[in-house]
Enzyme design. Structure first.
Site, mmCIF file in Angstrom:
data_model
loop_
_atom_site.group_PDB
_atom_site.id
_atom_site.type_symbol
_atom_site.label_atom_id
_atom_site.label_comp_id
_atom_site.label_asym_id
_atom_site.label_seq_id
_atom_site.Cartn_x
_atom_site.Cartn_y
_atom_site.Cartn_z
ATOM 1 N N SER A 57 -14.995 23.658 40.255
ATOM 2 C CA SER A 57 -13.883 24.511 39.857
ATOM 3 C C SER A 57 -13.767 25.601 40.907
ATOM 4 C CB SER A 57 -14.132 25.113 38.472
ATOM 5 O OG SER A 57 -13.168 26.108 38.167
ATOM 6 N N ARG A 58 -12.615 26.261 40.962
ATOM 7 C CA ARG A 58 -12.489 27.387 41.887
ATOM 8 C C ARG A 58 -13.372 28.553 41.468
ATOM 9 N NH1 ARG A 58 -6.039 27.776 41.793
ATOM 10 N NH2 ARG A 58 -6.549 27.331 39.603
ATOM 11 N N TYR A 79 -13.942 22.348 45.646
ATOM 12 C CA TYR A 79 -13.979 20.893 45.793
ATOM 13 C C TYR A 79 -14.635 20.517 47.115
ATOM 14 C CZ TYR A 79 -9.906 20.854 48.984
ATOM 15 O OH TYR A 79 -9.051 21.038 50.034
ATOM 16 N N HIS A 100 -2.988 17.283 44.557
ATOM 17 C CA HIS A 100 -3.554 15.939 44.605
ATOM 18 C C HIS A 100 -3.729 15.423 46.026
ATOM 19 C CE1 HIS A 100 -2.395 14.657 40.218
ATOM 20 N NE2 HIS A 100 -3.279 15.635 40.258
ATOM 21 N N LYS A 118 -2.317 10.957 37.542
ATOM 22 C CA LYS A 118 -0.904 10.773 37.822
ATOM 23 C C LYS A 118 -0.210 12.143 37.813
ATOM 24 C CE LYS A 118 0.102 11.766 33.541
ATOM 25 N NZ LYS A 118 0.813 13.053 33.279
ATOM 26 N N ARG A 186 1.247 25.238 34.939
ATOM 27 C CA ARG A 186 1.586 24.232 35.949
ATOM 28 C C ARG A 186 2.877 23.486 35.609
ATOM 29 N NH1 ARG A 186 0.819 19.138 34.316
ATOM 30 N NH2 ARG A 186 -0.421 18.800 32.445
ATOM 31 N N ASP A 199 5.334 14.957 35.253
ATOM 32 C CA ASP A 199 4.270 15.025 34.259
ATOM 33 C C ASP A 199 4.354 13.905 33.231
ATOM 34 O OD1 ASP A 199 2.011 16.937 33.727
ATOM 35 O OD2 ASP A 199 2.831 16.735 31.704
#
Length: 352
Positions: A57-58, A79, A100, A118, A186, A199
Protein backbone atom coordinates in the site's frame (compact mmCIF):
# COMPACT_ATOMS: atom_id res chain seq x y z
CA UNK A 1 -24.10 -21.82 -32.54
CA UNK A 2 -20.71 -21.71 -30.85
CA UNK A 3 -20.16 -19.37 -27.95
CA UNK A 4 -17.46 -16.74 -28.31
CA UNK A 5 -15.84 -17.25 -24.88
CA UNK A 6 -14.13 -20.53 -24.04
CA UNK A 7 -15.06 -22.19 -20.76
CA UNK A 8 -12.03 -22.79 -18.51
CA UNK A 9 -11.34 -26.32 -17.22
CA UNK A 10 -12.35 -25.33 -13.69
CA UNK A 11 -15.91 -24.52 -14.82
CA UNK A 12 -16.39 -27.60 -16.99
CA UNK A 13 -18.98 -30.14 -15.80
CA UNK A 14 -17.38 -32.67 -13.48
CA UNK A 15 -14.28 -30.54 -12.84
CA UNK A 16 -12.34 -30.94 -9.61
CA UNK A 17 -13.18 -28.44 -6.85
CA UNK A 18 -11.84 -25.00 -7.73
CA UNK A 19 -9.67 -24.94 -4.60
CA UNK A 20 -7.86 -28.18 -5.49
CA UNK A 21 -4.22 -27.86 -6.51
CA UNK A 22 -3.27 -28.19 -10.17
CA UNK A 23 0.51 -27.99 -9.82
CA UNK A 24 3.35 -26.29 -7.98
CA UNK A 25 2.56 -23.67 -5.36
CA UNK A 26 2.85 -20.05 -6.53
CA UNK A 27 3.88 -17.18 -4.28
CA UNK A 28 1.56 -14.19 -4.73
CA UNK A 29 1.88 -10.53 -3.93
CA UNK A 30 -1.11 -8.19 -3.76
CA UNK A 31 -0.93 -4.55 -4.81
CA UNK A 32 -3.56 -2.48 -2.93
CA UNK A 33 -5.59 -2.97 0.23
CA UNK A 34 -9.00 -1.65 -0.82
CA UNK A 35 -12.48 -3.11 -0.50
CA UNK A 36 -12.20 -5.37 -3.55
CA UNK A 37 -8.97 -6.91 -2.26
CA UNK A 38 -10.56 -7.77 1.07
CA UNK A 39 -13.34 -9.61 -0.83
CA UNK A 40 -11.06 -11.38 -3.30
CA UNK A 41 -8.25 -12.37 -0.97
CA UNK A 42 -10.04 -15.16 0.86
CA UNK A 43 -10.74 -16.99 -2.39
CA UNK A 44 -7.13 -16.67 -3.55
CA UNK A 45 -5.81 -17.87 -0.20
CA UNK A 46 -8.19 -20.86 -0.31
CA UNK A 47 -6.39 -22.29 -3.35
CA UNK A 48 -4.22 -25.20 -2.21
CA UNK A 49 -1.38 -24.13 -4.50
CA UNK A 50 -1.43 -20.38 -3.75
CA UNK A 51 0.65 -18.71 -1.07
CA UNK A 52 -0.18 -15.03 -0.59
CA UNK A 53 2.96 -13.82 1.14
CA UNK A 54 3.16 -10.05 0.49
CA UNK A 55 0.95 -6.97 0.18
CA UNK A 56 1.69 -3.33 -0.59
CA UNK A 57 0.00 0.00 0.00
CA UNK A 58 1.16 3.59 -0.29
CA UNK A 59 0.88 3.64 3.50
CA UNK A 60 3.12 1.00 5.07
CA UNK A 61 1.18 1.17 8.35
CA UNK A 62 -2.02 0.40 6.47
CA UNK A 63 -0.26 -2.40 4.58
CA UNK A 64 1.01 -3.93 7.83
CA UNK A 65 -2.42 -3.78 9.44
CA UNK A 66 -3.99 -5.41 6.36
CA UNK A 67 -1.29 -8.09 6.32
CA UNK A 68 -1.83 -8.87 10.00
CA UNK A 69 -5.60 -9.07 9.51
CA UNK A 70 -5.29 -11.51 6.61
CA UNK A 71 -2.33 -13.59 7.73
CA UNK A 72 0.14 -12.24 5.17
CA UNK A 73 3.80 -12.34 6.11
CA UNK A 74 5.30 -9.27 4.42
CA UNK A 75 3.99 -5.72 4.03
CA UNK A 76 5.46 -2.99 1.86
CA UNK A 77 4.92 0.77 1.61
CA UNK A 78 5.08 0.85 -2.20
CA UNK A 79 4.46 -1.44 -5.14
CA UNK A 80 8.11 -0.97 -6.16
CA UNK A 81 9.24 -2.59 -2.91
CA UNK A 82 6.81 -5.44 -3.38
CA UNK A 83 7.98 -6.06 -6.95
CA UNK A 84 11.57 -6.25 -5.72
CA UNK A 85 10.61 -9.27 -3.58
CA UNK A 86 12.46 -12.09 -5.30
CA UNK A 87 10.25 -14.77 -3.77
CA UNK A 88 7.10 -13.64 -5.60
CA UNK A 89 5.99 -15.49 -8.73
CA UNK A 90 2.85 -13.47 -9.49
CA UNK A 91 1.02 -10.31 -8.47
CA UNK A 92 -2.62 -9.36 -8.27
CA UNK A 93 -3.20 -5.65 -8.99
CA UNK A 94 -6.35 -4.01 -7.63
CA UNK A 95 -5.58 -0.30 -7.76
CA UNK A 96 -7.80 2.24 -9.61
CA UNK A 97 -7.83 1.88 -13.42
CA UNK A 98 -5.55 4.85 -13.98
CA UNK A 99 -2.67 3.07 -12.23
CA UNK A 100 -3.06 -0.32 -13.90
CA UNK A 101 -0.71 0.25 -16.81
CA UNK A 102 2.13 1.70 -14.73
CA UNK A 103 2.04 -1.04 -12.10
CA UNK A 104 1.40 -3.95 -14.49
CA UNK A 105 4.28 -2.85 -16.71
CA UNK A 106 6.57 -2.53 -13.70
CA UNK A 107 5.56 -6.01 -12.59
CA UNK A 108 6.33 -7.48 -16.00
CA UNK A 109 9.68 -5.68 -16.07
CA UNK A 110 10.38 -7.27 -12.67
CA UNK A 111 9.64 -10.70 -14.15
CA UNK A 112 6.34 -11.28 -12.34
CA UNK A 113 3.23 -12.87 -13.79
CA UNK A 114 0.27 -10.49 -13.59
CA UNK A 115 -3.45 -10.72 -12.86
CA UNK A 116 -4.85 -7.19 -13.09
CA UNK A 117 -8.33 -6.03 -12.21
CA UNK A 118 -10.65 -4.89 -14.96
CA UNK A 119 -10.52 -2.82 -16.94
CA UNK A 120 -7.00 -3.93 -17.82
CA UNK A 121 -5.96 -0.38 -18.72
CA UNK A 122 -7.41 3.07 -19.43
CA UNK A 123 -7.28 2.73 -23.22
CA UNK A 124 -6.38 0.40 -26.06
CA UNK A 125 -2.90 1.86 -26.59
CA UNK A 126 -1.95 0.92 -23.03
CA UNK A 127 -3.47 -2.55 -23.42
CA UNK A 128 -1.56 -3.24 -26.64
CA UNK A 129 1.70 -2.14 -25.04
CA UNK A 130 1.16 -4.42 -22.05
CA UNK A 131 0.27 -7.54 -24.01
CA UNK A 132 3.12 -7.03 -26.48
CA UNK A 133 5.61 -6.68 -23.63
CA UNK A 134 4.23 -9.72 -21.79
CA UNK A 135 4.59 -11.69 -24.99
CA UNK A 136 8.20 -10.57 -25.44
CA UNK A 137 9.03 -11.61 -21.86
CA UNK A 138 6.97 -14.85 -22.00
CA UNK A 139 5.07 -13.81 -18.89
CA UNK A 140 1.46 -14.50 -18.01
CA UNK A 141 -0.91 -11.52 -18.10
CA UNK A 142 -4.66 -11.68 -17.52
CA UNK A 143 -7.43 -9.18 -16.99
CA UNK A 144 -9.33 -10.25 -13.87
CA UNK A 145 -12.78 -10.40 -15.43
CA UNK A 146 -14.02 -12.97 -12.96
CA UNK A 147 -17.53 -13.24 -14.43
CA UNK A 148 -16.13 -15.20 -17.40
CA UNK A 149 -14.92 -18.02 -15.17
CA UNK A 150 -17.98 -18.91 -13.09
CA UNK A 151 -20.00 -22.11 -13.59
CA UNK A 152 -23.25 -20.16 -14.07
CA UNK A 153 -21.80 -18.23 -17.02
CA UNK A 154 -20.27 -21.41 -18.42
CA UNK A 155 -23.66 -23.13 -18.22
CA UNK A 156 -25.34 -20.22 -20.01
CA UNK A 157 -22.83 -20.53 -22.85
CA UNK A 158 -23.44 -24.28 -22.99
CA UNK A 159 -27.19 -23.69 -23.33
CA UNK A 160 -26.53 -21.21 -26.15
CA UNK A 161 -24.19 -23.66 -27.88
CA UNK A 162 -26.71 -26.50 -27.56
CA UNK A 163 -29.15 -24.74 -29.87
CA UNK A 164 -31.94 -24.89 -27.30
CA UNK A 165 -32.56 -21.16 -27.73
CA UNK A 166 -32.21 -21.28 -31.51
CA UNK A 167 -30.37 -18.54 -33.36
CA UNK A 168 -29.41 -15.79 -30.92
CA UNK A 169 -30.63 -12.39 -32.08
CA UNK A 170 -30.66 -10.11 -29.05
CA UNK A 171 -28.87 -9.55 -25.76
CA UNK A 172 -29.95 -7.07 -23.13
CA UNK A 173 -27.92 -6.47 -19.97
CA UNK A 174 -27.62 -3.78 -17.33
CA UNK A 175 -25.57 -3.01 -14.25
CA UNK A 176 -25.74 -0.05 -11.90
CA UNK A 177 -26.15 1.35 -8.45
CA UNK A 178 -26.62 4.70 -6.78
CA UNK A 179 -23.19 6.20 -6.09
CA UNK A 180 -23.19 9.26 -3.87
CA UNK A 181 -20.94 11.88 -5.40
CA UNK A 182 -17.50 12.29 -3.83
CA UNK A 183 -14.81 13.98 -5.96
CA UNK A 184 -12.11 12.07 -4.08
CA UNK A 185 -13.69 8.67 -4.88
CA UNK A 186 -12.11 6.84 -7.82
CA UNK A 187 -15.53 6.47 -9.47
CA UNK A 188 -15.65 10.23 -10.05
CA UNK A 189 -11.95 10.90 -10.60
CA UNK A 190 -10.83 11.24 -14.24
CA UNK A 191 -7.22 10.46 -13.26
CA UNK A 192 -8.41 7.14 -11.87
CA UNK A 193 -10.44 6.32 -14.99
CA UNK A 194 -13.69 7.07 -13.19
CA UNK A 195 -17.20 6.63 -14.54
CA UNK A 196 -19.72 3.91 -15.17
CA UNK A 197 -18.23 2.73 -18.46
CA UNK A 198 -14.82 1.48 -17.29
CA UNK A 199 -16.05 0.34 -13.90
CA UNK A 200 -19.21 -1.55 -14.90
CA UNK A 201 -19.63 -2.08 -18.64
CA UNK A 202 -17.32 -5.08 -18.94
CA UNK A 203 -19.93 -7.18 -17.15
CA UNK A 204 -22.91 -6.54 -19.46
CA UNK A 205 -20.49 -6.67 -22.40
CA UNK A 206 -19.38 -10.14 -21.32
CA UNK A 207 -22.88 -11.45 -22.00
CA UNK A 208 -23.02 -9.80 -25.42
CA UNK A 209 -19.60 -11.14 -26.39
CA UNK A 210 -20.37 -14.62 -25.09
CA UNK A 211 -23.59 -14.87 -27.09
CA UNK A 212 -22.83 -12.79 -30.19
CA UNK A 213 -19.11 -11.97 -30.20
CA UNK A 214 -17.58 -8.53 -30.56
CA UNK A 215 -19.80 -6.12 -32.51
CA UNK A 216 -19.41 -4.67 -35.97
CA UNK A 217 -20.85 -1.31 -34.95
CA UNK A 218 -21.46 0.64 -31.75
CA UNK A 219 -23.59 3.62 -30.77
CA UNK A 220 -23.70 5.18 -27.33
CA UNK A 221 -25.20 8.05 -25.38
CA UNK A 222 -24.03 9.13 -21.95
CA UNK A 223 -24.71 11.48 -19.09
CA UNK A 224 -21.54 13.24 -17.91
CA UNK A 225 -20.99 15.08 -14.65
CA UNK A 226 -19.00 18.26 -14.05
CA UNK A 227 -15.80 16.23 -13.68
CA UNK A 228 -16.22 14.86 -17.20
CA UNK A 229 -16.85 11.24 -16.25
CA UNK A 230 -19.92 9.30 -17.35
CA UNK A 231 -22.47 8.66 -14.64
CA UNK A 232 -24.74 6.76 -17.04
CA UNK A 233 -24.09 5.22 -20.46
CA UNK A 234 -26.40 3.38 -22.86
CA UNK A 235 -24.74 1.24 -25.54
CA UNK A 236 -26.22 -0.31 -28.70
CA UNK A 237 -24.11 -2.96 -30.41
CA UNK A 238 -24.78 -4.08 -33.97
CA UNK A 239 -23.73 -7.28 -35.76
CA UNK A 240 -23.41 -7.86 -39.48
CA UNK A 241 -25.30 -11.15 -39.14
CA UNK A 242 -28.28 -9.27 -37.71
CA UNK A 243 -27.94 -9.57 -33.95
CA UNK A 244 -28.16 -6.67 -31.53
CA UNK A 245 -27.19 -5.97 -27.92
CA UNK A 246 -28.44 -3.24 -25.63
CA UNK A 247 -26.29 -2.51 -22.60
CA UNK A 248 -26.86 0.01 -19.81
CA UNK A 249 -24.54 1.03 -16.98
CA UNK A 250 -25.31 3.66 -14.38
CA UNK A 251 -24.13 5.27 -11.16
CA UNK A 252 -27.42 7.14 -10.78
CA UNK A 253 -29.73 4.42 -9.49
CA UNK A 254 -30.10 0.80 -8.48
CA UNK A 255 -30.54 -1.21 -11.67
CA UNK A 256 -32.06 -4.72 -12.06
CA UNK A 257 -28.50 -6.01 -12.77
CA UNK A 258 -29.70 -8.82 -15.00
CA UNK A 259 -28.90 -10.23 -18.44
CA UNK A 260 -31.27 -11.65 -21.05
CA UNK A 261 -30.29 -13.67 -24.14
CA UNK A 262 -33.02 -14.08 -26.76
CA UNK A 263 -33.08 -16.56 -29.63
CA UNK A 264 -35.48 -17.89 -32.24
CA UNK A 265 -36.48 -20.82 -30.00
CA UNK A 266 -36.48 -19.29 -26.54
CA UNK A 267 -34.63 -17.08 -24.10
CA UNK A 268 -32.72 -17.19 -20.86
CA UNK A 269 -32.19 -14.67 -18.08
CA UNK A 270 -30.04 -14.34 -15.00
CA UNK A 271 -31.11 -13.34 -11.56
CA UNK A 272 -29.33 -10.47 -9.80
CA UNK A 273 -26.43 -9.79 -10.22
CA UNK A 274 -25.63 -10.77 -13.80
CA UNK A 275 -21.87 -11.00 -13.12
CA UNK A 276 -22.30 -13.53 -10.32
CA UNK A 277 -25.65 -15.16 -11.01
CA UNK A 278 -26.94 -17.93 -8.75
CA UNK A 279 -29.85 -18.71 -11.09
CA UNK A 280 -30.45 -19.08 -14.81
CA UNK A 281 -34.10 -18.89 -15.86
CA UNK A 282 -34.56 -20.73 -19.18
CA UNK A 283 -37.71 -20.28 -21.31
CA UNK A 284 -37.80 -22.57 -24.37
CA UNK A 285 -40.58 -21.67 -26.78
CA UNK A 286 -41.72 -25.28 -27.09
CA UNK A 287 -41.30 -26.50 -23.54
CA UNK A 288 -41.68 -25.65 -19.87
CA UNK A 289 -39.58 -22.94 -18.26
CA UNK A 290 -37.00 -24.05 -15.71
CA UNK A 291 -34.65 -22.54 -13.17
CA UNK A 292 -31.08 -23.82 -12.82
CA UNK A 293 -29.34 -23.09 -9.51
CA UNK A 294 -25.65 -22.49 -8.76
CA UNK A 295 -23.95 -22.37 -5.37
CA UNK A 296 -21.09 -19.97 -4.80
CA UNK A 297 -17.68 -21.15 -3.64
CA UNK A 298 -16.58 -18.42 -1.28
CA UNK A 299 -17.17 -15.17 -3.17
CA UNK A 300 -16.70 -16.98 -6.54
CA UNK A 301 -13.42 -15.19 -7.32
CA UNK A 302 -11.52 -18.43 -6.92
CA UNK A 303 -12.40 -19.61 -10.41
CA UNK A 304 -10.41 -16.86 -12.14
CA UNK A 305 -7.40 -17.46 -9.88
CA UNK A 306 -7.60 -21.21 -10.45
CA UNK A 307 -7.40 -20.53 -14.18
CA UNK A 308 -4.53 -18.05 -13.80
CA UNK A 309 -2.66 -20.50 -11.59
CA UNK A 310 -3.20 -23.35 -14.04
CA UNK A 311 -1.94 -21.26 -16.93
CA UNK A 312 1.18 -20.14 -15.07
CA UNK A 313 1.91 -23.69 -13.96
CA UNK A 314 1.63 -24.87 -17.56
CA UNK A 315 3.77 -22.08 -18.99
CA UNK A 316 0.96 -20.27 -20.80
CA UNK A 317 1.19 -16.50 -21.24
CA UNK A 318 -2.56 -15.95 -21.67
CA UNK A 319 -5.78 -17.66 -20.61
CA UNK A 320 -7.89 -19.05 -23.46
CA UNK A 321 -10.94 -17.82 -21.51
CA UNK A 322 -9.64 -14.24 -21.18
CA UNK A 323 -7.32 -13.90 -24.19
CA UNK A 324 -5.27 -10.77 -24.76
CA UNK A 325 -7.17 -10.11 -27.99
CA UNK A 326 -10.41 -9.73 -26.02
CA UNK A 327 -8.87 -7.30 -23.55
CA UNK A 328 -7.53 -5.16 -26.39
CA UNK A 329 -10.80 -5.31 -28.32
CA UNK A 330 -12.71 -4.31 -25.21
CA UNK A 331 -10.52 -1.26 -24.73
CA UNK A 332 -10.87 -0.38 -28.43
CA UNK A 333 -14.63 -0.55 -28.03
CA UNK A 334 -14.53 1.60 -24.90
CA UNK A 335 -12.22 4.09 -26.67
CA UNK A 336 -14.81 4.40 -29.43
CA UNK A 337 -17.62 4.91 -26.93
CA UNK A 338 -15.66 7.49 -24.92
CA UNK A 339 -14.80 9.42 -28.08
CA UNK A 340 -18.45 9.50 -29.12
CA UNK A 341 -19.75 10.70 -25.74
CA UNK A 342 -16.87 13.03 -24.90
CA UNK A 343 -15.09 11.32 -22.01
CA UNK A 344 -11.34 12.00 -21.89
CA UNK A 345 -8.79 10.85 -19.34
CA UNK A 346 -5.32 12.25 -18.56
CA UNK A 347 -3.78 8.89 -19.55
CA UNK A 348 -5.07 9.40 -23.10
CA UNK A 349 -2.46 12.14 -23.52
CA UNK A 350 0.45 9.92 -22.47
CA UNK A 351 2.66 7.92 -24.79
CA UNK A 352 4.02 4.70 -23.32
Amino acid sequence: MKSHILTPPVAQPGAAPSQAATGRTLNWGVVATGRIVAKVLGDLQALKDANVCAVSSRDVVKARAFADEHGIERAYGSYQELLADAQLDAVYIATPHGQHFEIAMAALVAGKHVVCEKSLTINAAEARTLVNFAGERSLFLMEALWARFTPAFARALAIIESGELGEISWVQADLGFLAQYDPAWRLFDPKAGGGALLDLAVYPLTWAVGALGFPDSVQAVAQLNADGVDTQTAINLGYAAGGHAQLMVTLTGNAPQQARVVGSAGWLATNTPLHNASQLIVHPTDGPARVEEFEAVGENYGYEFREATRCIQQGLTASPTMPWEHSVKTMELFDTIRASVGVRYPNDLLTH
